[in-house]
Design a protein around this motif. Structure first.
Motif, PDB file in Angstrom:
ATOM      1  N   ALA A   7      52.495  45.615  43.764  1.00 57.25           N
ATOM      2  CA  ALA A   7      52.348  44.816  42.539  1.00 57.25           C
ATOM      3  C   ALA A   7      51.868  45.715  41.411  1.00 57.25           C
ATOM      4  CB  ALA A   7      51.363  43.671  42.758  1.00 57.25           C
ATOM      5  N   VAL A   8      52.102  45.267  40.191  1.00 54.89           N
ATOM      6  CA  VAL A   8      51.575  45.953  39.017  1.00 54.89           C
ATOM      7  C   VAL A   8      50.659  44.985  38.284  1.00 54.89           C
ATOM      8  CG1 VAL A   8      53.659  45.361  37.689  1.00 54.89           C
ATOM      9  CG2 VAL A   8      52.142  47.158  36.855  1.00 54.89           C
ATOM     10  N   ILE A   9      49.445  45.456  37.941  1.00 56.27           N
ATOM     11  CA  ILE A   9      48.477  44.655  37.228  1.00 56.27           C
ATOM     12  C   ILE A   9      48.039  45.411  35.983  1.00 56.27           C
ATOM     13  CG2 ILE A   9      47.681  43.492  39.323  1.00 56.27           C
ATOM     14  CD1 ILE A   9      45.214  45.286  39.291  1.00 56.27           C
ATOM     15  N   SER A  10      47.383  44.723  35.074  1.00 58.05           N
ATOM     16  CA  SER A  10      46.910  45.348  33.842  1.00 58.05           C
ATOM     17  C   SER A  10      45.552  46.005  34.082  1.00 58.05           C
ATOM     18  CB  SER A  10      46.800  44.304  32.730  1.00 58.05           C
ATOM     19  OG  SER A  10      45.734  43.403  33.004  1.00 58.05           O
ATOM     20  N   SER A  11      45.144  46.874  33.144  1.00 58.08           N
ATOM     21  CA  SER A  11      43.840  47.525  33.270  1.00 58.08           C
ATOM     22  C   SER A  11      42.713  46.492  33.179  1.00 58.08           C
ATOM     23  CB  SER A  11      43.676  48.591  32.181  1.00 58.08           C
ATOM     24  OG  SER A  11      43.879  48.038  30.889  1.00 58.08           O
ATOM     25  N   ALA A  12      42.900  45.467  32.342  1.00 57.18           N
ATOM     26  CA  ALA A  12      41.886  44.413  32.247  1.00 57.18           C
ATOM     27  C   ALA A  12      41.755  43.664  33.565  1.00 57.18           C
ATOM     28  CB  ALA A  12      42.242  43.445  31.120  1.00 57.18           C
ATOM     29  N   GLN A  13      42.867  43.405  34.222  1.00 53.57           N
ATOM     30  CA  GLN A  13      42.821  42.725  35.513  1.00 53.57           C
ATOM     31  C   GLN A  13      42.149  43.608  36.561  1.00 53.57           C
ATOM     32  OE1 GLN A  13      47.021  41.995  35.825  1.00 53.57           O
ATOM     33  NE2 GLN A  13      46.862  39.860  35.172  1.00 53.57           N
ATOM     34  N   LEU A  14      42.397  44.910  36.473  1.00 53.76           N
ATOM     35  CA  LEU A  14      41.756  45.830  37.413  1.00 53.76           C
ATOM     36  C   LEU A  14      40.243  45.768  37.274  1.00 53.76           C
ATOM     37  CD1 LEU A  14      41.838  48.066  39.508  1.00 53.76           C
ATOM     38  CD2 LEU A  14      42.132  49.712  37.646  1.00 53.76           C
ATOM     39  N   LEU A  15      39.748  45.750  36.037  1.00 54.92           N
ATOM     40  CA  LEU A  15      38.309  45.647  35.819  1.00 54.92           C
ATOM     41  C   LEU A  15      37.765  44.328  36.358  1.00 54.92           C
ATOM     42  CD1 LEU A  15      38.013  47.105  32.202  1.00 54.92           C
ATOM     43  CD2 LEU A  15      37.287  48.194  34.340  1.00 54.92           C
ATOM     44  N   HIS A  16      38.525  43.271  36.158  1.00 51.52           N
ATOM     45  CA  HIS A  16      38.095  41.949  36.647  1.00 51.52           C
ATOM     46  C   HIS A  16      38.026  41.931  38.169  1.00 51.52           C
ATOM     47  CE1 HIS A  16      37.795  37.597  37.074  1.00 51.52           C
ATOM     48  NE2 HIS A  16      38.866  37.622  37.848  1.00 51.52           N
ATOM     49  N   LEU A  17      38.989  42.600  38.820  1.00 50.51           N
ATOM     50  CA  LEU A  17      39.064  42.580  40.283  1.00 50.51           C
ATOM     51  C   LEU A  17      38.228  43.675  40.938  1.00 50.51           C
ATOM     52  CD1 LEU A  17      42.910  41.965  40.722  1.00 50.51           C
ATOM     53  CD2 LEU A  17      41.091  40.305  41.133  1.00 50.51           C
ATOM     54  N   ALA A  18      37.661  44.572  40.134  1.00 50.47           N
ATOM     55  CA  ALA A  18      36.944  45.719  40.689  1.00 50.47           C
ATOM     56  C   ALA A  18      35.846  45.326  41.678  1.00 50.47           C
ATOM     57  CB  ALA A  18      36.379  46.572  39.557  1.00 50.47           C
ATOM     58  N   PRO A  19      34.991  44.330  41.370  1.00 52.33           N
ATOM     59  CA  PRO A  19      33.960  43.963  42.362  1.00 52.33           C
ATOM     60  C   PRO A  19      34.554  43.494  43.690  1.00 52.33           C
ATOM     61  CG  PRO A  19      33.440  43.047  40.202  1.00 52.33           C
ATOM     62  CD  PRO A  19      34.833  43.569  40.112  1.00 52.33           C
ATOM     63  N   ALA A  20      35.661  42.751  43.611  1.00 53.88           N
ATOM     64  CA  ALA A  20      36.295  42.283  44.846  1.00 53.88           C
ATOM     65  C   ALA A  20      36.904  43.449  45.614  1.00 53.88           C
ATOM     66  CB  ALA A  20      37.363  41.243  44.525  1.00 53.88           C
ATOM     67  N   PHE A  21      37.522  44.403  44.888  1.00 53.28           N
ATOM     68  CA  PHE A  21      38.059  45.593  45.540  1.00 53.28           C
ATOM     69  C   PHE A  21      36.940  46.377  46.224  1.00 53.28           C
ATOM     70  CE2 PHE A  21      41.880  45.521  42.597  1.00 53.28           C
ATOM     71  CZ  PHE A  21      42.800  45.325  43.619  1.00 53.28           C
ATOM     72  N   ALA A  22      35.810  46.515  45.546  1.00 54.47           N
ATOM     73  CA  ALA A  22      34.683  47.242  46.115  1.00 54.47           C
ATOM     74  C   ALA A  22      34.176  46.563  47.385  1.00 54.47           C
ATOM     75  CB  ALA A  22      33.561  47.354  45.085  1.00 54.47           C
TER      76      ALA A  22
ATOM     77  N   GLN B 202      35.874  44.715  49.316  1.00 55.89           N
ATOM     78  CA  GLN B 202      36.921  44.824  50.329  1.00 55.89           C
ATOM     79  C   GLN B 202      36.747  46.088  51.180  1.00 55.89           C
ATOM     80  OE1 GLN B 202      39.515  42.459  50.609  1.00 55.89           O
ATOM     81  NE2 GLN B 202      40.170  43.488  52.480  1.00 55.89           N
ATOM     82  N   ILE B 203      36.317  47.170  50.539  1.00 55.14           N
ATOM     83  CA  ILE B 203      36.172  48.434  51.267  1.00 55.14           C
ATOM     84  C   ILE B 203      34.714  48.715  51.627  1.00 55.14           C
ATOM     85  CG2 ILE B 203      38.247  49.425  50.266  1.00 55.14           C
ATOM     86  CD1 ILE B 203      36.529  50.999  48.341  1.00 55.14           C
ATOM     87  N   GLY B 204      33.850  47.719  51.422  1.00 54.29           N
ATOM     88  CA  GLY B 204      32.468  47.846  51.857  1.00 54.29           C
ATOM     89  C   GLY B 204      31.564  48.616  50.923  1.00 54.29           C
ATOM     90  N   VAL B 205      31.920  48.700  49.647  1.00 57.75           N
ATOM     91  CA  VAL B 205      31.092  49.408  48.661  1.00 57.75           C
ATOM     92  C   VAL B 205      30.192  48.418  47.952  1.00 57.75           C
ATOM     93  CG1 VAL B 205      31.108  50.774  46.553  1.00 57.75           C
ATOM     94  CG2 VAL B 205      32.788  51.230  48.342  1.00 57.75           C
ATOM     95  N   ARG B 206      28.886  48.718  47.907  1.00 61.91           N
ATOM     96  CA  ARG B 206      27.951  47.904  47.134  1.00 61.91           C
ATOM     97  C   ARG B 206      27.817  48.455  45.733  1.00 61.91           C
ATOM     98  NH1 ARG B 206      22.360  47.117  49.824  1.00 61.91           N
ATOM     99  NH2 ARG B 206      22.511  49.389  49.906  1.00 61.91           N
ATOM    100  N   VAL B 207      27.835  47.583  44.753  1.00 60.45           N
ATOM    101  CA  VAL B 207      27.675  47.993  43.362  1.00 60.45           C
ATOM    102  C   VAL B 207      26.355  47.425  42.860  1.00 60.45           C
ATOM    103  CG1 VAL B 207      28.667  47.934  41.056  1.00 60.45           C
ATOM    104  CG2 VAL B 207      30.172  48.013  43.052  1.00 60.45           C
ATOM    105  N   GLU B 208      25.402  48.313  42.546  1.00 61.63           N
ATOM    106  CA  GLU B 208      24.093  47.886  42.077  1.00 61.63           C
ATOM    107  C   GLU B 208      23.691  48.743  40.895  1.00 61.63           C
ATOM    108  OE1 GLU B 208      21.311  48.144  45.252  1.00 61.63           O
ATOM    109  OE2 GLU B 208      22.294  46.616  46.491  1.00 61.63           O
ATOM    110  N   ASP B 209      23.112  48.124  39.883  1.00 59.72           N
ATOM    111  CA  ASP B 209      22.586  48.854  38.733  1.00 59.72           C
ATOM    112  C   ASP B 209      21.246  49.489  39.083  1.00 59.72           C
ATOM    113  OD1 ASP B 209      24.754  48.161  37.142  1.00 59.72           O
ATOM    114  OD2 ASP B 209      23.830  46.263  36.534  1.00 59.72           O
ATOM    115  N   MET B 210      20.957  50.581  38.415  1.00 57.96           N
ATOM    116  CA  MET B 210      19.655  51.231  38.611  1.00 57.96           C
ATOM    117  C   MET B 210      18.549  50.329  38.078  1.00 57.96           C
ATOM    118  SD  MET B 210      20.017  54.176  40.077  1.00 57.96           S
ATOM    119  CE  MET B 210      18.536  55.075  39.608  1.00 57.96           C
ATOM    120  N   PRO B 211      17.410  50.289  38.757  1.00 61.35           N
ATOM    121  CA  PRO B 211      16.302  49.463  38.270  1.00 61.35           C
ATOM    122  C   PRO B 211      15.719  50.053  36.976  1.00 61.35           C
ATOM    123  CG  PRO B 211      15.613  50.785  40.158  1.00 61.35           C
ATOM    124  CD  PRO B 211      17.095  50.971  40.033  1.00 61.35           C
TER     125      PRO B 211
END
Length: 236
Positions: free
Chosen positions: A210-225, A227-236
């Motif tokens: 499939a082809v998606i837009s860059s905006a859609q990629l940003l929107h889906l980024a947390p779900a992609f992360a 999916q592969i077991g990556v945690r996304v956390e901001d620095m305190p």
């Protein structure tokens, strides 16, 4: 030495990016009105050059029927049995219904316009050069279906199930795709770039092809992360 040929080179023609989907070109001949008093649909019926206008086909049995050069306009399809039916060079405009059974059906060169359907069964169906434009379709079952040169344009799809389906040259243009199930899907040249709302409930890992837009990629980024077991956390 690299020469600057900008003055003499002809400007390149702009190429359209993304897959080129072949849309249906339905040109209906003059149609004869369908007579609803004739006993209704029949299994394995043959309907050629007919216009079904504001006909209530709810609960009728038309499994295995063939519709060639037909128009169904503002018809009721609640629980209509159309399994293994064939629609060729036909238009379904303003149809409405819940639980319409089109399992194993074949749709070729068909336009579905402003439909309002719920729980439509198209599992195992084959769709080639089909346009869905406008309308709202809830709980569409396309499991194990084959879609080739299919366009969903300006329509609202809620909880569509594409599980195990094969999609080749399929475009979702200006649609809402909410809670879609893509489990086991195989995609080739599927264009999702202009989807207004892209919400994937299952099968995020099946977006290859499939082809998606860059905006859609940003929107889906947390779900992609996730999916592969990556945690996304901001620095305190």
């Amino acid at each position: 030495m690299v020469r600057n040929t900008a003055r003499t080179a002809k400007p390149a023609r702009a190429k359209k990016s993304g897959p080129v989907v072949r849309r249906p070109e339905v040109r209906l001949p003059p149609l004869e009105p369908y007579d609803p008093e004739g006993g209704g649909l029949e299994p394995d019926g043959d309907y050629d050059g007919l216009e079904f206008k504001e006909v209530d086909l709810a609960g009728q049995e038309g499994a295995g029927s063939r519709f060639m050069d037909c128009a169904l306009r503002e018809c009721g399809l609640d629980g209509t049995e159309l399994a293994r039916a064939r629609f060729i060079d036909s238009v379904l405009s303003g149809v409405r219904g819940v639980g319409t059974d089109l399992s194993g059906a074949s749709l070729r060169d068909v336009e579905v316009l402003d439909a309002r359907l719920g729980g439509t069964q198209l599992h195992g169906a084959v769709l080639e050069r089909v346009l869905f434009r406008g309308g709202k379709i809830d709980y569409l079952n396309l499991r194990n279906a084959r879609l080739k040169d299919v366009v969903f344009e300006g329509c609202f799809l809620s909880e569509a199930d594409f599980g195990g389906a094969v999609l080749e040259r399929v475009e979702f243009r200006d649609c809402v795709l909410r809670r879609a199930d893509l489990s086991g899907v195989r995609m080739t040249d599927v264009d999702l770039r202009t989807v207004a709302e892209l919400d994937i409930a299952r099968g995020l890992d099946r977006l290859a092809g499939a082809v998606i837009s860059s905006a859609q990629l940003l929107h889906l980024a947390p779900a992609f992360a996730a999916q592969i077991g990556v945690r996304v956390e901001d620095m305190p």
